[in-house]
Design a protein around this motif. Structure first.
Motif, mmCIF file in Angstrom:
data_model
loop_
_atom_site.group_PDB
_atom_site.id
_atom_site.type_symbol
_atom_site.label_atom_id
_atom_site.label_comp_id
_atom_site.label_asym_id
_atom_site.label_seq_id
_atom_site.Cartn_x
_atom_site.Cartn_y
_atom_site.Cartn_z
ATOM 1 N N LYS A 118 -43.634 104.636 -11.467
ATOM 2 C CA LYS A 118 -44.011 103.315 -10.970
ATOM 3 C C LYS A 118 -42.811 102.596 -10.364
ATOM 4 N N SER A 119 -43.106 101.526 -9.664
ATOM 5 C CA SER A 119 -42.049 100.687 -9.079
ATOM 6 C C SER A 119 -42.412 99.216 -9.282
ATOM 7 N N THR A 120 -41.400 98.371 -9.175
ATOM 8 C CA THR A 120 -41.634 96.936 -9.297
ATOM 9 C C THR A 120 -40.708 96.183 -8.359
ATOM 10 N N PHE A 121 -41.242 95.128 -7.764
ATOM 11 C CA PHE A 121 -40.451 94.263 -6.881
ATOM 12 C C PHE A 121 -40.112 92.981 -7.627
ATOM 13 N N TYR A 122 -38.936 92.443 -7.347
ATOM 14 C CA TYR A 122 -38.523 91.202 -8.002
ATOM 15 C C TYR A 122 -37.444 90.529 -7.172
ATOM 16 N N ASP A 123 -37.227 89.258 -7.440
ATOM 17 C CA ASP A 123 -36.200 88.464 -6.747
ATOM 18 C C ASP A 123 -34.988 88.312 -7.650
ATOM 19 N N SER A 124 -33.804 88.330 -7.042
ATOM 20 C CA SER A 124 -32.574 88.230 -7.824
ATOM 21 C C SER A 124 -31.495 87.576 -6.965
ATOM 22 N N GLU A 125 -30.351 87.374 -7.543
ATOM 23 C CA GLU A 125 -29.186 86.836 -6.831
ATOM 24 C C GLU A 125 -27.983 87.717 -7.106
ATOM 25 N N PHE A 126 -27.163 87.883 -6.068
ATOM 26 C CA PHE A 126 -25.946 88.698 -6.198
ATOM 27 C C PHE A 126 -24.915 88.175 -5.209
ATOM 28 N N GLU A 127 -23.755 87.826 -5.752
ATOM 29 C CA GLU A 127 -22.668 87.285 -4.912
ATOM 30 C C GLU A 127 -23.160 86.080 -4.096
ATOM 31 N N ASP A 128 -23.849 85.165 -4.790
ATOM 32 C CA ASP A 128 -24.349 83.913 -4.204
ATOM 33 C C ASP A 128 -25.346 84.128 -3.062
ATOM 34 N N LYS A 187 -29.423 85.365 -2.146
ATOM 35 C CA LYS A 187 -30.752 85.687 -2.658
ATOM 36 C C LYS A 187 -31.138 87.088 -2.198
ATOM 37 N N LEU A 188 -31.577 87.910 -3.151
ATOM 38 C CA LEU A 188 -31.943 89.288 -2.837
ATOM 39 C C LEU A 188 -33.403 89.556 -3.179
ATOM 40 N N ARG A 189 -33.995 90.426 -2.393
ATOM 41 C CA ARG A 189 -35.303 90.972 -2.719
ATOM 42 C C ARG A 189 -35.057 92.400 -3.180
ATOM 43 N N MET A 190 -35.484 92.735 -4.415
ATOM 44 C CA MET A 190 -35.131 93.988 -5.047
ATOM 45 C C MET A 190 -36.391 94.814 -5.315
ATOM 46 N N VAL A 191 -36.177 96.163 -5.387
ATOM 47 C CA VAL A 191 -37.207 97.074 -5.842
ATOM 48 C C VAL A 191 -36.563 98.055 -6.819
ATOM 49 N N GLU A 223 -23.683 99.614 -7.338
ATOM 50 C CA GLU A 223 -23.035 98.427 -7.897
ATOM 51 C C GLU A 223 -23.686 98.081 -9.237
ATOM 52 N N GLU A 224 -22.928 98.296 -10.305
ATOM 53 C CA GLU A 224 -23.487 98.108 -11.637
ATOM 54 C C GLU A 224 -23.749 96.635 -11.960
ATOM 55 N N GLN A 225 -23.231 95.681 -11.152
ATOM 56 C CA GLN A 225 -23.491 94.262 -11.408
ATOM 57 C C GLN A 225 -24.893 93.821 -10.963
ATOM 58 N N LEU A 226 -25.585 94.691 -10.250
ATOM 59 C CA LEU A 226 -26.932 94.326 -9.801
ATOM 60 C C LEU A 226 -27.846 94.102 -11.007
ATOM 61 N N ALA A 227 -28.656 93.035 -10.928
ATOM 62 C CA ALA A 227 -29.555 92.706 -12.028
ATOM 63 C C ALA A 227 -30.770 93.611 -12.006
ATOM 64 N N LEU A 228 -31.171 94.057 -13.185
ATOM 65 C CA LEU A 228 -32.374 94.858 -13.329
ATOM 66 C C LEU A 228 -33.574 93.933 -13.577
ATOM 67 N N PRO A 229 -34.783 94.420 -13.328
ATOM 68 C CA PRO A 229 -35.959 93.581 -13.628
ATOM 69 C C PRO A 229 -36.067 93.338 -15.125
ATOM 70 N N LYS A 230 -36.727 92.285 -15.502
ATOM 71 C CA LYS A 230 -36.873 91.941 -16.920
ATOM 72 C C LYS A 230 -37.597 93.045 -17.682
ATOM 73 N N VAL A 231 -38.560 93.670 -17.038
ATOM 74 C CA VAL A 231 -39.285 94.797 -17.625
ATOM 75 C C VAL A 231 -39.165 95.973 -16.667
ATOM 76 N N LEU A 232 -38.526 97.037 -17.123
ATOM 77 C CA LEU A 232 -38.361 98.204 -16.259
ATOM 78 C C LEU A 232 -39.706 98.873 -16.016
ATOM 79 N N PRO A 233 -39.934 99.393 -14.806
ATOM 80 C CA PRO A 233 -41.202 100.067 -14.533
ATOM 81 C C PRO A 233 -41.319 101.370 -15.320
#
Length: 467
Positions: free
Chosen positions: A116-126, A128-132, A102-112
């Protein structure tokens, strides 16, 4: 609503305990919440990272292009979670073009960075998501650069796990706090038994029992109270003895003139000679004067004592004016005895906070003593000066003076210097001292002529305050 303020020590201790425990419980809840979220994220982030690695393993290079060959069963397993409703994913090639997901998924502010990997919080379709986001190299599959796998899941199961952890942590704390309150309440009840014993000990005492309370066996916290009570008992015993002694002396002083009046009255009744009757009546008159003066002195002493003075108001009093008025009232008495009574004062006015009636009584007694106990031709001077921010009111004479060993005794009630022919009751200076104490003043007694140790000078020293 009416709130009744409790004055119970037990209740106050429990209230303070609650005041300390409730913030502790509140802080414990906050700590438990953050710890629960931390460990829940730690656990589920690990699973999310493994899913990202599994998805990265399916990336292949075919005909120079990056493809992801996932069967439907694998996609269903990736997208759906038994503990969550739906997983979202996104795969980007080295040029950040969408390969899958799904290309609408938000990417982290700074790509790893690569590897490396990075965890971050985001929102999708109202939601709350936990993303990696995982950046993995493609060199091992025959291509250069690196791809990015993004996968996320809702926070529902994390929040559920956090709530369960918080509940597990808080229930024992609440039970422990309740148990502490119950045990502390029992401990307070046991601790207050000492107060109940002290109450029973005091309530069973007779009013005449002035023995000190036992302090050695008392709890450490009660010993200062017992010590203060014992000091009060000593003071009360001293006051009772003093009053008893005073009453005995007063009764004796009243008994003597009353007996004299009775004797003179009986003598007058027996006499038939008019001259003898008149002599007896003169004696009765003189005795009545002495008795009246004693009664007035006793009343003055009662007014001067703390209980009597407390009801009398303090106002601004001009000491210069008061001194002149009182001294003028004694001029006829001084002239009758051929005593030179004068005032020495250079001040025009001097105001202090005082009780006007008591100050008049103080000055009356000083001047009365100076006139009464000095011979004809003596000189009495009433003075007022200001020294070191203090007002010094003095009455001085040039008589024989009071011996140094008797200068402190004359302030005792009913004490009279031996060798004086004047009638008196020995209360004058005692009244002066009581009134001085009520005004926070000092009374000093010294010789008028220090070298010859003659004459008497009584000084009353007042602290000057702004009125």
């Amino acid at each position: 609503m009416i709130h009744i303020k409790s004055n119970s020590i037990r209740q106050k201790l429990l209230n303070w305990l609650l005041i300390l425990l409730i913030p502790t419980l509140f802080l414990g809840t906050i700590s438990a919440y953050y710890l629960a979220n931390y460990f829940a994220n730690l656990a589920y982030d690990s699973g999310l990272f493994r899913s990202a690695l599994a998805l990265a393993d399916e990336v292949e290079i075919k005909s120079g292009s990056m493809v992801v060959d996932l069967p439907d069963s694998a996609l269903n397993l990736l997208e759906y979670d038994i503990d969550d409703d739906y997983r979202h994913y996104l795969i980007l090639d080295p040029e950040h073009n969408v390969v899958l997901g799904e290309e609408q998924l938000a990417l982290p502010k700074v790509l790893p960075t690569e590897g490396k990997s990075t965890f971050y919080d985001s929102e999708f379709e109202d939601k709350k998501l936990r993303m990696v986001a995982l950046n993995f190299p493609l060199a091992d599959v025959g291509a250069k650069g690196s791809a990015i796998v993004v996968i996320g899941e809702s926070t529902t199961k994390r929040e559920k796990m956090a709530r369960e952890i918080v509940a597990i942590m808080l229930v024992p704390q609440i039970i422990l706090i309740i148990l502490i309150i119950v045990l502390v309440n029992l401990g307070i009840q046991r601790g207050l038994i000492s107060l109940d014993k002290l109450k029973d000990l005091i309530s069973k005492r007779l009013p005449t029992d002035t023995r000190p309370l036992e302090e050695l066996d008392a709890p450490e916290e009660l010993q200062p109270l017992l010590h203060a009570m014992n000091e009060l008992i000593v003071k009360e015993k001293s006051a009772v003895n003093e009053r008893r002694h005073f009453l005995a002396n007063a009764a004796h002083q009243l008994k003597t003139p009353l007996a004299g009046l009775k004797i003179q009255a009986e003598a007058a009744l027996r006499e038939s000679d008019l001259a003898s009757i008149q002599h007896a009546l003169k004696q009765i008159s003189a005795g009545s004067d002495n008795l009246g003066r004693l009664a007035n002195q006793l009343l003055s002493l009662a007014r001067a004592e703390p209980e009597g003075a407390a009801a009398q108001a303090f106002v601004s009093v001009d000491l210069v004016k008061l001194m002149n008025e009182v001294t003028s009232d004694w001029v006829p008495k001084a002239l009758d005895k051929n005593i030179d009574l004068g005032v020495k004062c250079e001040l025009k006015a001097l105001n202090i906070s005082a009780n006007n009636v008591l100050l008049q009584e103080l000055l009356n007694n000083l001047i009365d003593n100076a006139i009464r106990y000095n011979q004809s031709g003596a000189k009495v001077t009433v003075g007022l000066v200001v020294v070191n921010h203090e007002a010094v009111l003095s009455v001085q004479d040039n008589g024989l003076g009071i011996a140094s060993y008797e200068q402190q005794k004359v302030f005792e009630r009913f004490y009279r210097v031996l060798g004086t022919a004047e009638n008196g009751c020995g209360l004058g200076l005692a009244i002066v001292q009581e009134i001085a104490h009520q005004h926070q003043a000092r009374v000093l007694l010294e010789y008028s002529d220090m070298k010859k140790e003659t004459g008497t000078k009584v000084k009353v020293i007042f602290r000057l305050n702004v009125v």
